[in-house]
Scaffold this motif. Structure first.
Motif, mmCIF file in Angstrom:
data_model
loop_
_atom_site.group_PDB
_atom_site.id
_atom_site.type_symbol
_atom_site.label_atom_id
_atom_site.label_comp_id
_atom_site.label_asym_id
_atom_site.label_seq_id
_atom_site.Cartn_x
_atom_site.Cartn_y
_atom_site.Cartn_z
ATOM 1 N N VAL A 51 0.834 -1.126 0.091
ATOM 2 C CA VAL A 51 0.043 0.108 0.083
ATOM 3 C C VAL A 51 0.882 1.263 -0.087
ATOM 4 O O VAL A 51 1.866 1.154 0.822
ATOM 5 N N HIS A 68 -5.280 6.394 -1.271
ATOM 6 C CA HIS A 68 -4.159 5.190 -1.060
ATOM 7 C C HIS A 68 -4.338 4.512 -2.383
ATOM 8 O O HIS A 68 -5.288 4.566 -3.110
ATOM 9 N N THR A 70 -3.446 0.473 -3.329
ATOM 10 C CA THR A 70 -3.249 -0.949 -2.947
ATOM 11 C C THR A 70 -2.717 -1.859 -4.200
ATOM 12 O O THR A 70 -3.097 -1.704 -5.127
ATOM 13 N N ALA A 78 -8.908 -7.574 -0.572
ATOM 14 C CA ALA A 78 -8.553 -6.552 0.120
ATOM 15 C C ALA A 78 -8.965 -6.646 1.773
ATOM 16 O O ALA A 78 -7.974 -6.361 2.536
#
Length: 147
Positions: A51, A68, A70, A78
């Protein structure tokens, strides 16, 4: 309910992201116009991929805006399906994911956009053979953030 090592890792990652944002952003400061260079954002490895946290801060019009990126390893999810007050937009950068949207599973790839409405169950799983990377932008409208 059994808590797995993966559950603990995801929870730990969430705590670390929150603490990083609290330390990096002075309390009460409003996010102003800013450019964030991909190469200058720290990458944190996780049990399911990695991340990059770009920001998590109040803005003039939101109680909190968060972004963010990922990267999920093949076959990883997730998180377990869950729901929350904030809304999210997810933009798939690379790979193929399966998204839980309105109770249905939708398979999407690069360039696709997913909107997750407030208080609706959602999750993402990498269903491809390569890592899947996606941007997440979420926001708390005024009055929706738990204190």
């Amino acid at each position: 309910m059994k808590i797995t090592k993966r559950d603990l890792t995801v929870a730990s990652l969430s705590i670390c992201c929150t603490l990083t944002c609290i330390i990096a952003q002075p309390k009460g400061s409003i996010l102003e116009s800013t450019a964030f260079d991909w190469n200058n954002i720290a990458v944190r490895g996780t049990a399911i991929g990695s991340v990059r946290t770009f920001f998590r801060s109040p803005t003039v019009t939101t109680d909190e805006l968060e972004c963010h990126v990922t990267t999920l390893n093949p076959g990883e999810a997730a998180h377990a399906p869950h729901k929350h007050q904030e809304e999210e937009v997810i933009i798939i950068k690379e790979g193929t994911v399966e998204a839980l949207v309105n109770g249905e599973r939708k398979k999407v790839g690069p360039g696709s956009v997913i909107f997750q409405a407030s208080n609706q169950m959602h999750t993402l799983r990498n269903v491809g053979k390569t890592p899947a990377t996606y941007h997440v932008i979420s926001w708390h409208s005024p009055g929706t953030m738990e204190r």
